[in-house]
Write a protein that holds these residues in place. Structure first.
Motif, PDB file in Angstrom:
ATOM      1  N   TRP A  43      18.786 -18.697 -66.393  1.00 34.93           N
ATOM      2  CA  TRP A  43      17.361 -18.634 -66.937  1.00 34.93           C
ATOM      3  C   TRP A  43      16.717 -19.914 -67.121  1.00 34.93           C
ATOM      4  N   ARG A  44      17.743 -20.937 -67.452  1.00 38.66           N
ATOM      5  CA  ARG A  44      17.226 -22.267 -67.547  1.00 38.66           C
ATOM      6  C   ARG A  44      16.716 -22.832 -66.073  1.00 38.66           C
ATOM      7  N   PHE A  45      17.227 -22.521 -65.180  1.00 38.30           N
ATOM      8  CA  PHE A  45      16.975 -22.970 -63.999  1.00 38.30           C
ATOM      9  C   PHE A  45      15.779 -22.129 -63.628  1.00 38.30           C
ATOM     10  N   ALA A  46      15.545 -20.896 -63.872  1.00 39.68           N
ATOM     11  CA  ALA A  46      14.279 -20.219 -63.643  1.00 39.68           C
ATOM     12  C   ALA A  46      12.961 -20.714 -64.073  1.00 39.68           C
ATOM     13  N   LEU A  47      13.138 -21.608 -65.272  1.00 40.93           N
ATOM     14  CA  LEU A  47      12.016 -22.311 -65.760  1.00 40.93           C
ATOM     15  C   LEU A  47      11.492 -23.160 -64.596  1.00 40.93           C
ATOM     16  N   TRP A  48      12.168 -23.816 -63.940  1.00 39.51           N
ATOM     17  CA  TRP A  48      11.795 -24.830 -62.867  1.00 39.51           C
ATOM     18  C   TRP A  48      11.015 -24.171 -62.022  1.00 39.51           C
ATOM     19  N   TRP A  49      10.989 -22.878 -61.803  1.00 37.96           N
ATOM     20  CA  TRP A  49       9.995 -22.374 -60.848  1.00 37.96           C
ATOM     21  C   TRP A  49       8.328 -22.486 -61.228  1.00 37.96           C
ATOM     22  N   ILE A  50       8.229 -22.506 -62.542  1.00 38.29           N
ATOM     23  CA  ILE A  50       6.945 -22.675 -63.080  1.00 38.29           C
ATOM     24  C   ILE A  50       6.487 -24.054 -62.665  1.00 38.29           C
ATOM     25  N   VAL A  51       7.042 -24.952 -62.509  1.00 38.65           N
ATOM     26  CA  VAL A  51       6.617 -26.285 -61.962  1.00 38.65           C
ATOM     27  C   VAL A  51       6.424 -26.274 -60.628  1.00 38.65           C
ATOM     28  N   LEU A  52       7.251 -25.577 -59.728  1.00 33.98           N
ATOM     29  CA  LEU A  52       7.371 -25.527 -58.116  1.00 33.98           C
ATOM     30  C   LEU A  52       6.116 -24.645 -58.052  1.00 33.98           C
ATOM     31  N   VAL A  53       5.837 -23.646 -58.494  1.00 38.63           N
ATOM     32  CA  VAL A  53       4.765 -22.555 -58.162  1.00 38.63           C
ATOM     33  C   VAL A  53       3.493 -23.608 -58.484  1.00 38.63           C
ATOM     34  N   ARG A  54       3.511 -24.119 -59.551  1.00 35.18           N
ATOM     35  CA  ARG A  54       2.151 -25.070 -59.701  1.00 35.18           C
ATOM     36  C   ARG A  54       1.643 -26.048 -58.683  1.00 35.18           C
ATOM     37  N   LEU A  55       3.045 -26.861 -58.266  1.00 37.52           N
ATOM     38  CA  LEU A  55       2.794 -27.608 -57.293  1.00 37.52           C
ATOM     39  C   LEU A  55       2.449 -26.967 -55.865  1.00 37.52           C
ATOM     40  N   LEU A  56       2.647 -25.871 -55.563  1.00 42.77           N
ATOM     41  CA  LEU A  56       2.259 -25.029 -54.461  1.00 42.77           C
ATOM     42  C   LEU A  56       1.038 -24.183 -54.495  1.00 42.77           C
ATOM     43  N   LEU A  57       0.290 -24.052 -55.685  1.00 38.44           N
ATOM     44  CA  LEU A  57      -0.788 -23.351 -55.712  1.00 38.44           C
ATOM     45  C   LEU A  57      -1.989 -24.491 -55.658  1.00 38.44           C
ATOM     46  N   PRO A  58      -2.591 -24.357 -54.648  1.00 40.39           N
ATOM     47  CA  PRO A  58      -3.779 -25.291 -54.561  1.00 40.39           C
ATOM     48  C   PRO A  58      -4.925 -25.103 -55.396  1.00 40.39           C
ATOM     49  N   PHE A  59      -4.960 -24.119 -55.969  1.00 39.01           N
ATOM     50  CA  PHE A  59      -5.921 -23.840 -57.410  1.00 39.01           C
ATOM     51  C   PHE A  59      -5.534 -22.691 -58.091  1.00 39.01           C
ATOM     52  N   SER A  60      -5.820 -22.572 -59.177  1.00 40.90           N
ATOM     53  CA  SER A  60      -5.318 -21.544 -60.046  1.00 40.90           C
ATOM     54  C   SER A  60      -6.766 -20.929 -60.843  1.00 40.90           C
ATOM     55  N   PRO A  61      -6.486 -19.486 -61.371  1.00 39.92           N
ATOM     56  CA  PRO A  61      -7.303 -18.941 -61.899  1.00 39.92           C
ATOM     57  C   PRO A  61      -7.608 -19.468 -63.333  1.00 39.92           C
ATOM     58  N   GLU A  62      -8.842 -19.623 -63.854  1.00 40.31           N
ATOM     59  CA  GLU A  62      -9.278 -19.852 -65.004  1.00 40.31           C
ATOM     60  C   GLU A  62      -8.688 -18.928 -66.164  1.00 40.31           C
ATOM     61  N   SER A  63      -8.374 -19.362 -67.170  1.00 42.30           N
ATOM     62  CA  SER A  63      -7.910 -18.125 -68.189  1.00 42.30           C
ATOM     63  C   SER A  63      -8.357 -18.962 -69.799  1.00 42.30           C
ATOM     64  N   ALA A  64      -8.700 -18.029 -70.647  1.00 40.24           N
ATOM     65  CA  ALA A  64      -8.744 -18.356 -71.911  1.00 40.24           C
ATOM     66  C   ALA A  64      -7.599 -18.540 -72.621  1.00 40.24           C
ATOM     67  N   VAL A  65      -6.038 -18.452 -72.147  1.00 36.20           N
ATOM     68  CA  VAL A  65      -5.054 -18.675 -72.696  1.00 36.20           C
ATOM     69  C   VAL A  65      -4.081 -19.762 -71.922  1.00 36.20           C
ATOM     70  N   SER A  66      -4.892 -20.426 -71.117  1.00 40.37           N
ATOM     71  CA  SER A  66      -4.247 -21.564 -70.358  1.00 40.37           C
ATOM     72  C   SER A  66      -3.881 -22.633 -71.376  1.00 40.37           C
ATOM     73  N   LEU A  67      -2.830 -23.168 -70.987  1.00 37.36           N
ATOM     74  CA  LEU A  67      -2.343 -24.444 -71.942  1.00 37.36           C
ATOM     75  C   LEU A  67      -3.255 -25.362 -71.619  1.00 37.36           C
ATOM     76  N   PHE A  68      -3.827 -25.796 -70.476  1.00 39.16           N
ATOM     77  CA  PHE A  68      -4.800 -26.811 -70.085  1.00 39.16           C
ATOM     78  C   PHE A  68      -6.147 -26.598 -70.846  1.00 39.16           C
ATOM     79  N   ASN A  69      -6.511 -25.645 -71.738  1.00 41.31           N
ATOM     80  CA  ASN A  69      -7.603 -25.621 -72.503  1.00 41.31           C
ATOM     81  C   ASN A  69      -7.309 -26.565 -73.638  1.00 41.31           C
ATOM     82  N   TYR A  70      -6.115 -26.912 -74.125  1.00 44.04           N
ATOM     83  CA  TYR A  70      -5.894 -27.610 -75.194  1.00 44.04           C
ATOM     84  C   TYR A  70      -5.406 -28.977 -74.886  1.00 44.04           C
ATOM     85  N   PHE A  71      -4.766 -28.875 -73.831  1.00 50.11           N
ATOM     86  CA  PHE A  71      -3.906 -30.122 -73.559  1.00 50.11           C
ATOM     87  C   PHE A  71      -4.354 -30.352 -71.872  1.00 50.11           C
TER      88      PHE A  71
END
Length: 387
Positions: A43-71
């Motif tokens: 599961w520690r390794f599975a967390l790295w898939w979040i970074v990989l998927v973020r780099l693979l996505l050309p764009f992401s849907p907007e969300s009210a709970v997105s981390l990037f609303n605050y940072f």
């Protein structure tokens, strides 16, 4: 407007996309540290898939709970803007002896109530000098404007050219290394003995790996390693059969088969490609180094699960024996072995010594991965216009 609007927009997207992935690297490391006792290495390794998927996505849907609303880490590379003449003509009135308006313009503060403070003026010039300055002023202004525009016009294309040069250079290095190793392998390799083939087949059935794997002895490697994507080969250093017992060879095979079962060779190429594209981001390099270390721990964990509850000590002794007698394989994207990183060996041995068979699922781990996916794989909401 900028002379390269599309290039500027794309460059800003690349930089901010990479910066957001770098922020996620720090977030994953923080989560791993906070929940270090609750998360298995899988599961520690599975967390790295979040970074990989973020780099693979050309764009992401907007969300009210997105981390990037605050940072929201943000950089902007802006090209030049030309609203017209970047050097407007002077509006100050010209006075005698100051044909190009070099004198100081009188300000309201220089209008005293009582006496008068005179504004200093430039010395009167000869008629010939006045004519020369009048003729030179437009030329000097035009040359300054021209050089500034040429420099600014090259800023955005030059930055992209620098990025492309890095991508091309690293891509060529990875390709050349792989081709050279493939040629070397074709020259100095022999089929393994029937005894080793029988042991690998038995271990493959034990690990539930159905894929066919060629077993080769070669001097091209100094430690056991997997090579290839479609034609998968398990490479063994010559003479390994004489230095390790069948039980130790079984542990080595289990680790390599864990890589096959997890699809780590494909993942290794993906990580290499993303690292080349984001070669300018040190956080991405650091994050992928930690990803590789966690991958080896996850493979050790899976191999120990297949080996049995009582195999931890013997498995650890096998890894230490490999460490003492063999070296890690060359750093090639298509080559992966049990001795990937000697710097992490103490961490691996500690994990092996304390190994306890993990449960198949963890509610906490699933919730953590789901929460990070929802908050980190979405973008901040755009500011809506207010009435």
């Amino acid at each position: 407007m900028t002379p390269h609007p599309d290039l500027e927009k794309w460059l800003n997207w690349l930089l901010n996309h990479s910066l957001q992935a770098g922020a996620l690297v720090l977030l994953v490391l923080a989560v791993q540290w906070v929940f270090r006792r609750q998360l298995t290495h899988r599961w520690r390794f599975a967390l790295w898939w979040i970074v990989l998927v973020r780099l693979l996505l050309p764009f992401s849907p907007e969300s009210a709970v997105s981390l990037f609303n605050y940072f929201q880490p943000h950089v902007s590379v802006e090209g030049p803007r030309y609203p017209g003449n970047p050097f407007p003509a002077a509006t100050a009135p010209k006075i005698a002896g100051d044909p190009i308006g070099l004198s100081k313009t009188r300000s309201p503060l220089e209008e005293p109530a009582g006496g008068r403070i005179s504004t200093p003026t430039a010395p009167r010039l000869a008629p010939a000098d006045q004519a020369t300055m009048e003729a030179a002023a437009p030329v000097v202004g035009h040359l300054a404007r021209h050089h500034a525009m040429v420099f600014d016009d090259l800023m955005i294309p030059g930055t992209i050219a620098l990025w492309l040069a890095g991508v091309f250079g690293l891509g060529v290095c990875a390709t050349v290394q792989t081709i050279r190793f493939r040629r070397r392998l074709s020259r100095i390799s022999l089929p393994a003995s029937p005894a080793l083939h029988s042991l690998l087949d038995a271990t493959r059935r034990e690990a539930a790996v159905s894929r066919r794997i060629e077993l080769i002895e070669t001097d091209a490697v100094n430690s056991p390693a997997l090579f290839g994507l479609w034609r998968l080969r398990l490479l063994l250093p010559c003479g390994l059969e004489n230095r390790f017992t069948p039980r130790e060879l079984r542990y080595i095979f289990l680790h390599e088969l864990a890589h096959v079962k997890r699809g780590d060779l494909w993942l290794n190429w993906l990580v290499t490609g993303l690292q080349i594209l984001h070669w300018f981001n040190p956080l991405v390099w650091f994050g992928f180094a930690r990803l590789r270390a966690d991958r080896e721990l996850a493979c050790d964990e899976l191999a120990l699960v297949c080996a049995g509850d009582q195999a931890g000590t013997a498995y650890g002794e096998t890894v230490i024996k490999l460490l003492e007698s063999l070296n890690r394989p060359a750093a090639i994207p298509g080559l992966m072995g049990i001795m990937e990183d000697k710097k992490q060996m103490r961490r691996r041995i500690s994990m092996i010594a304390k190994f306890r068979k993990p449960g198949r699922w963890s509610v906490l781990a699933v919730l953590l991965v789901a929460a990070l996916a929802v908050t980190a794989l979405t973008d901040a909401q755009s500011n809506l216009p207010t009435d």
